[in-house]
Design an enzyme around this catalytic site. Structure first.
Site, PDB file in Angstrom:
ATOM      1  N   ASP A  51       0.832  -1.213   0.000  1.00 39.71           N
ATOM      2  CA  ASP A  51       0.000   0.000   0.000  1.00 39.71           C
ATOM      3  C   ASP A  51       0.865   1.262   0.000  1.00 39.71           C
ATOM      4  OD1 ASP A  51      -2.332  -1.660   0.345  1.00 39.71           O
ATOM      5  OD2 ASP A  51      -1.829  -1.779   2.467  1.00 39.71           O
TER       6      ASP A  51
ATOM      7  N   GLU B  17     -10.372   0.032  -3.276  1.00 42.94           N
ATOM      8  CA  GLU B  17      -9.860   0.654  -2.060  1.00 42.94           C
ATOM      9  C   GLU B  17      -8.635   1.500  -2.426  1.00 42.94           C
ATOM     10  OE1 GLU B  17      -8.790  -2.567   0.516  1.00 42.94           O
ATOM     11  OE2 GLU B  17      -6.969  -3.034  -0.588  1.00 42.94           O
TER      12      GLU B  17
END
Length: 207
Positions: free
Chosen positions: A14, A193
């Site tokens: 991420d 996301e």
């Protein structure tokens, strides 16, 4: 530039790159080697000179939800995992926005982009918005400080969500600023996301 750019023993999924001064900083989740679960209870940051991206420096742990041998916990209401943070600069301070699993997450602050970061607060949400902002809605925050000083937070999992933050406190969600599902949910561009907002040459981009 080598690929992977971090050592093989380091796991920063991420990854959110941010340029502060003449260095690029990589903020992200932290995976434990050999673990069968996503993410760790701490965040780390690495940086490199913008003109030499082959040599990266580890700045160590910057935030914790559980104590370890070197640090205490930075929060007192949960010990759940940390996911996909973002860091922005405003008025001489660096603000870390972190999602904590099954929690609304929190904001921390530092005088330096490499931290360590000190807890500022959970998000402050008015009573009229509590039903809208259920637990977990601040998943994987991406934050944009606009040229006029206004601050926006983008987040979500399986559906997108944004709100404006008070630029003076950086934690208060402004009433009536909520926009639900601002990105398409239909394939082939369905949102999953990890919002990453940017502004370049007067245009806004959502990555």
């Amino acid at each position: 530039m080598a690929n992977p750019y971090l050592p093989n023993w380091e796991y920063i999924p991420d990854g959110e790159p941010r340029v502060f001064g003449d260095r690029v900083y990589i903020y992200g989740s932290h995976d434990k080697a050999g673990s069968d679960r996503f993410c760790d209870y701490k965040l780390k940051v690495w940086s490199a000179d913008c003109k030499n991206l082959n040599h990266w420096t580890c700045h160590g742990d910057i935030f914790h939800t559980r104590p370890d041998e070197d640090h205490g916990s930075d929060v007192d209401w949960t010990d759940h995992e940390l996911y996909a943070p973002d860091v922005v600069y405003k008025d001489g301070k660096y603000y870390l926005y972190a999602y904590i699993v099954d929690q609304k997450g929190c904001v921390a602050v530092s005088d330096k982009p490499e931290g360590p970061f000190t807890l500022l607060s959970k998000y402050h949400v008015g009573p009229d918005e509590n039903e809208i902002l259920k637990e977990g809605i601040f998943i994987d925050p991406g934050v944009l400080v606009d040229d006029d000083g206004r601050v926006y937070i983008y987040c979500g999992f399986n559906h997108s969500f944004l709100a404006e933050l008070d630029g003076n406190t950086m934690v208060d969600v402004l009433p009536s600023s909520f926009v639900d599902r601002f990105l398409p949910e239909e394939e082939p561009t369905a949102f999953f996301e990890a919002c990453s907002p940017r502004k370049v040459n007067g245009l806004y981009y959502m990555i």
